[in-house]
Design an enzyme around this catalytic site. Structure first.
Site, PDB file in Angstrom:
ATOM      1  N   ASP A  15       0.859  -1.178   0.000  1.00  0.00           N
ATOM      2  CA  ASP A  15       0.000   0.000   0.000  1.00  0.00           C
ATOM      3  C   ASP A  15       0.899   1.233   0.000  1.00  0.00           C
ATOM      4  O   ASP A  15       1.767   1.371   0.876  1.00  0.00           O
ATOM      5  CB  ASP A  15      -0.904   0.017   1.231  1.00  0.00           C
ATOM      6  CG  ASP A  15      -2.032  -1.005   1.125  1.00  0.00           C
ATOM      7  OD1 ASP A  15      -2.122  -1.694   0.092  1.00  0.00           O
ATOM      8  OD2 ASP A  15      -2.819  -1.110   2.087  1.00  0.00           O
ATOM      9  N   ASP A  37     -15.072  -2.835  -1.355  1.00  0.00           N
ATOM     10  CA  ASP A  37     -14.664  -2.587   0.025  1.00  0.00           C
ATOM     11  C   ASP A  37     -15.913  -2.458   0.883  1.00  0.00           C
ATOM     12  O   ASP A  37     -16.777  -1.614   0.610  1.00  0.00           O
ATOM     13  CB  ASP A  37     -13.820  -1.317   0.103  1.00  0.00           C
ATOM     14  CG  ASP A  37     -12.603  -1.386  -0.815  1.00  0.00           C
ATOM     15  OD1 ASP A  37     -12.030  -2.481  -0.928  1.00  0.00           O
ATOM     16  OD2 ASP A  37     -12.248  -0.354  -1.412  1.00  0.00           O
TER      17      ASP A  37
END
Length: 245
Positions: A8, A129
């Protein structure tokens, strides 16, 4: 079962968040390319990369870091975060990214997902998500009223290569995967599903190798790999042993 190590990116560095909160970022490596190289050397078959700044800003922000990763490793990469138009999709695929992950745009402009799948068969992933079973967008900053399974079903016949299902409430806190919700999604659609959010230990790997989880394409691991709770060699050996049976 594919175990995807995660990188990330925030401000050019490898970080991990807690429940998607940018203020909670912990830097684990200032050199994303070196981290990618370490994952490849460990024997992983794929790499999962997310441009966190891009997810919030709606455009690719950490492009330099991603390009350094692409120049450093040879294993396939799937990339998400801030990719919201056909030009961005095409640009990243032409630069060597194997699969592009579309999240917010899958909610805002589902026809773009369909068009991208037609243009680039097998190379488009939808990122869903989830927060309390509802779809979150804009880098997890907003929660919609849309149900996870309802969104996934919109792409049933689109040709999507996979769905990455992330449980935001578990992401980065090492509480274990939300295997029940992920399997419910996988049973509801024919698209391969990848579990994400909360993978903490070899126990999670063992759970993913149980017969009912065979419908999953794999799972993503982040913090557990970075802080040493999940040993790559042990995890990959367990997966290889199960595949050989």
């Amino acid at each position: 079962m594919i175990l995807f190590p995660a990188i990330d990116l925030k401000d050019g560095q490898c970080v991990r968040l807690v429940k998607g909160e940018m203020a909670s970022a912990t830097v684990f490596n200032e050199d994303p390319a070196a981290q990618a190289r370490a994952f490849e050397a460990a024997g992983f078959e794929w790499l999962h990369v997310v441009d966190l700044n891009g997810a919030f800003e709606g455009r690719s922000v950490n492009a330099d870091a991603v390009e350094r990763i692409l120049a450093t490793v040879s294993f396939p990469i799937q990339l998400g975060g801030g990719i919201r138009d056909m030009a961005g999709i095409e640009a990243w695929l032409s630069k060597g990214v194997n699969r592009v992950i579309l999240g917010t745009v899958a909610v805002r402009d589902p026809e773009l997902v369909h068009a991208a799948c037609r243009a680039f068969p097998g190379r488009i992933v939808v990122g869903i998500d989830a927060k309390g079973g509802k779809v979150a967008v804009e880098g997890w900053a907003e929660t919609s009223k849309l149900d996870v399974i309802d969104l996934a079903r919109r792409f049933e016949d689109a040709g999507v290569a996979a769905i990455v299902h992330t449980d935001i409430d578990r992401d980065g806190i090492l509480s274990g995967l939300n295997i029940e919700a992920t399997l419910a999604l996988a049973r509801a659609v024919s698209i391969p599903v990848i579990a994400s959010g909360g993978l903490a230990s070899l126990d999670d790997i063992r759970r993913l190798l149980e017969p009912d989880a065979a419908i999953l394409e794999g799972a993503i691991s982040g913090r557990a790999l970075y802080d040493g709770r999940l040993d790559p060699a042990e995890a990959l050996a367990l997966i290889a042993e199960a595949a050989a049976c």
